[in-house]
Scaffold this motif. Structure first.
Motif, PDB file in Angstrom:
ATOM      1  N   LYS A   1       0.822  -1.216   0.000  1.00 60.72           N
ATOM      2  CA  LYS A   1       0.000   0.000   0.000  1.00 60.72           C
ATOM      3  C   LYS A   1       0.855   1.264   0.000  1.00 60.72           C
ATOM      4  O   LYS A   1       0.715   2.149   0.856  1.00 60.72           O
ATOM      5  CB  LYS A   1      -0.949   0.010   1.213  1.00 60.72           C
ATOM      6  N   LEU A   2       1.757   1.369  -0.961  1.00 59.20           N
ATOM      7  CA  LEU A   2       2.614   2.546  -1.055  1.00 59.20           C
ATOM      8  C   LEU A   2       1.797   3.779  -1.434  1.00 59.20           C
ATOM      9  O   LEU A   2       0.758   3.658  -2.090  1.00 59.20           O
ATOM     10  CB  LEU A   2       3.704   2.333  -2.113  1.00 59.20           C
ATOM     11  N   PRO A   3       2.246   4.981  -1.031  1.00 60.08           N
ATOM     12  CA  PRO A   3       1.555   6.206  -1.462  1.00 60.08           C
ATOM     13  C   PRO A   3       1.497   6.279  -2.986  1.00 60.08           C
ATOM     14  O   PRO A   3       2.464   5.911  -3.665  1.00 60.08           O
ATOM     15  CB  PRO A   3       2.433   7.319  -0.878  1.00 60.08           C
ATOM     16  N   SER A   4       0.382   6.747  -3.513  1.00 57.54           N
ATOM     17  CA  SER A   4       0.195   6.792  -4.965  1.00 57.54           C
ATOM     18  C   SER A   4       1.295   7.586  -5.666  1.00 57.54           C
ATOM     19  O   SER A   4       1.792   7.191  -6.728  1.00 57.54           O
ATOM     20  CB  SER A   4      -1.169   7.400  -5.285  1.00 57.54           C
ATOM     21  N   ALA A   5       1.672   8.715  -5.078  1.00 60.00           N
ATOM     22  CA  ALA A   5       2.702   9.558  -5.691  1.00 60.00           C
ATOM     23  C   ALA A   5       4.035   8.832  -5.771  1.00 60.00           C
ATOM     24  O   ALA A   5       4.767   8.949  -6.764  1.00 60.00           O
ATOM     25  CB  ALA A   5       2.856  10.859  -4.906  1.00 60.00           C
ATOM     26  N   MET A   6       4.359   8.048  -4.730  1.00 55.84           N
ATOM     27  CA  MET A   6       5.626   7.310  -4.728  1.00 55.84           C
ATOM     28  C   MET A   6       5.622   6.235  -5.814  1.00 55.84           C
ATOM     29  O   MET A   6       6.617   6.044  -6.520  1.00 55.84           O
ATOM     30  CB  MET A   6       5.862   6.671  -3.360  1.00 55.84           C
ATOM     31  N   SER A   7       4.501   5.542  -5.970  1.00 58.56           N
ATOM     32  CA  SER A   7       4.396   4.528  -7.018  1.00 58.56           C
ATOM     33  C   SER A   7       4.550   5.167  -8.394  1.00 58.56           C
ATOM     34  O   SER A   7       5.286   4.671  -9.255  1.00 58.56           O
ATOM     35  CB  SER A   7       3.050   3.806  -6.934  1.00 58.56           C
TER      36      SER A   7
ATOM     37  N   GLU B   1      10.596  13.466  -0.383  1.00 58.84           N
ATOM     38  CA  GLU B   1      10.234  12.672   0.797  1.00 58.84           C
ATOM     39  C   GLU B   1      10.432  13.447   2.094  1.00 58.84           C
ATOM     40  O   GLU B   1       9.720  13.237   3.081  1.00 58.84           O
ATOM     41  CB  GLU B   1      11.064  11.378   0.810  1.00 58.84           C
TER      42      GLU B   1
ATOM     43  N   ASN C   1       7.334  15.383   2.273  1.00 57.39           N
ATOM     44  CA  ASN C   1       6.156  14.514   2.401  1.00 57.39           C
ATOM     45  C   ASN C   1       6.569  13.203   3.065  1.00 57.39           C
ATOM     46  O   ASN C   1       6.661  12.166   2.394  1.00 57.39           O
ATOM     47  CB  ASN C   1       5.537  14.235   1.027  1.00 57.39           C
TER      48      ASN C   1
ATOM     49  N   ILE D   1       7.058   9.703   4.667  1.00 55.77           N
ATOM     50  CA  ILE D   1       6.316   8.459   4.529  1.00 55.77           C
ATOM     51  C   ILE D   1       6.516   7.629   5.786  1.00 55.77           C
ATOM     52  O   ILE D   1       7.635   7.495   6.291  1.00 55.77           O
ATOM     53  CB  ILE D   1       6.790   7.672   3.288  1.00 55.77           C
ATOM     54  N   LYS D   2       5.428   7.083   6.294  1.00 57.41           N
ATOM     55  CA  LYS D   2       5.499   6.285   7.515  1.00 57.41           C
ATOM     56  C   LYS D   2       6.417   5.096   7.319  1.00 57.41           C
ATOM     57  O   LYS D   2       6.291   4.336   6.362  1.00 57.41           O
ATOM     58  CB  LYS D   2       4.095   5.809   7.904  1.00 57.41           C
TER      59      LYS D   2
ATOM     60  N   SER E   1      -1.516   3.202  -9.673  1.00 54.11           N
ATOM     61  CA  SER E   1      -1.416   4.227  -8.633  1.00 54.11           C
ATOM     62  C   SER E   1      -2.753   4.902  -8.320  1.00 54.11           C
ATOM     63  O   SER E   1      -2.842   5.694  -7.387  1.00 54.11           O
ATOM     64  CB  SER E   1      -0.401   5.302  -9.050  1.00 54.11           C
TER      65      SER E   1
END
Length: 442
Positions: free
Chosen positions: A150-156, A214, A217, A219-220, A412
């Motif tokens: 479940k990666l962030p959409s922007a990262m994908s 990053e 923004n 990321i956990k 994404s």
């Protein structure tokens, strides 16, 4: 039935390349048209409509040039090397699946989840290695590995575009490199170091820009996901890199010795490397389902690609020598006399605008590759090839109608405009600006 038509088309094309018989060329073209009709009927709505429009336009333009059926046949045959390439190259996934390399890549990426920047480097680095031989299949495979994370959409969107697009500039297994070098008569061995150089630069810039992104923004992080990679899996990763290096080295060596077209060399290696590895390992029992899957599932699924590639190729061939293309060629010559930067910028704008509204890169870049003469422009063939590949790179990454953009958008859950211009636009423009500056200096 369509599988046999398409595979028969590819096989006869390779035979015709060496036999060079006129009657056989007409047989290959006839099979190609049947394959196009069958694929167009099964293609998605937009590719089907666009493909039929481009094919119809190409046939009408070529007919009006007075060349008749012979010209149309030549236009269809012109794109067959590329169709054979995209059809047969996925066979190289067979030895990778048999060798268990994908499992090792999956473990590596899961192990990096606790550190977003390392995970991003892992995704883009893996795509840099496997995309040159697996094409869009590499993005699909990586997404399967990471779907549960479940990666962030922007990262994908960032990692898939940055990692995959590097191969567009140098891999002989890609339509972009094969088409441009083939029709500009540039040997792969003379171009490859330029292509790899800009691809590595793109990879470095992409990772640096992600590190900055990053920090803004966060990321956990999930340290609990950390698992140890075994020595066997590390060895598999090393073998994967070695496999790609040996494959590219084989391409260069065969081209140097035989002087065959790189597209033909790639097609032959795509067939014989999986057969050879399966024979050496004597693993026919596990390999047979993979070959059958290629024939029964992978080839029939290429409806969109065959429809778009063949129609775009026909249109590109038909446009050669027309008053429109002669006018474009004259305009670009004037700009080239003034400034290489203006010439490069004009090509980038023309291709980007046309591909952004849905015209396939093959039609636009292919027409330019056949129309433009590097000597008349006062530049080298390698410089012209480099610029045309940059335009392909931009349009593939940014156009909401490109296969890459459509796939990444789906994975994404973002729109094509978000994936292209908003998320990756700055990165792509930075790479292109630096690339043009470098080639201008050289």
């Amino acid at each position: 039935m369509r599988s046999y038509l398409i595979l028969g088309m590819c096989t006869l094309f390779l035979i015709q390349y060496f036999a060079n018989q006129t009657w056989l060329q007409y047989v290959v073209v006839s099979l190609s048209l049947l394959a196009f009709i069958g694929s167009a009927g099964k293609a998605d709505r937009f590719p089907r409509i666009l493909g039929l429009v481009m094919m119809g336009a190409g046939i009408i333009i070529e007919w009006n040039k007075g060349t008749g059926f012979a010209g149309i046949s030549e236009g269809i045959f012109w794109i067959l090397p590329l169709l054979s390439l995209i059809t047969l190259a996925p066979l190289l996934a067979i030895p990778l699946r048999l060798g268990g390399y994908f499992e090792s890549v999956s473990r590596l990426l899961h192990n990096l989840l606790h550190h977003p920047q390392k995970l991003y480097a892992g995704i883009t680095g893996t795509l840099f290695i496997v995309s040159p031989i697996l094409n869009l299949g590499s993005v699909r495979i990586i997404n399967e590995f990471l779907e549960d994370l479940k990666l962030p959409s922007a990262m994908s969107a960032k990692s898939y575009i940055v990692g995959f697009s590097t191969a567009l500039m140098w891999s002989p297994y890609f339509a972009s490199v094969s088409l441009v070098l083939h029709y500009l008569n540039v040997p792969f061995k003379e171009y490859v170091f330029y292509g790899i150089g800009i691809s590595l630069l793109s990879l470095v810039i992409g990772n640096l820009s992600f590190a900055i992104w990053e920090k803004r923004n966060p990321i956990k992080r999930d340290p609990s996901s950390l698992t140890k990679i075994s020595k066997a899996q590390r060895r598999k990763l090393l073998e994967l890199v070695l496999f790609v290096v040996l494959l590219m080295t084989a391409c260069l060596m065969i081209e140097s010795v035989t002087k065959w077209s790189m597209i033909v060399i790639v097609c032959l290696l795509s067939i014989f490397v999986p057969l050879l590895i399966t024979a050496v390992t004597n693993d026919w029992q596990r390999a047979k389902p993979l070959w059958l899957d290629f024939r029964d599932r992978a080839v029939p699924m290429m409806n969109n690609e065959i429809t778009l590639f063949m129609s775009a190729g026909m249109l590109a061939f038909a446009l050669k020598g027309t008053s429109v293309m002669n006018g474009v060629s004259q305009l670009l010559k004037v700009l080239a006399d003034q400034s290489f930067f203006l010439f490069a910028f004009a090509i980038l704008v023309i291709v980007f605008c046309l591909t952004y509204i849905g015209i396939h890169q093959i039609a636009v870049v292919g027409a330019l590759a056949m129309q433009l003469n590097a000597a008349e422009l006062g530049i080298s063939n390698i410089s012209l090839a480099f610029i045309l590949l940059l335009t392909w790179y931009i349009s593939t990454a940014l156009s909401p109608f490109s296969g890459l953009n459509l796939m990444v958008s789906r994975f994404s859950r973002l729109s094509g405009v978000q994936v292209g211009l908003r998320i990756n636009g700055l990165h792509i423009l930075t790479v292109v600006f630096i690339a043009i500056a470098i080639i201008s200096f050289l």
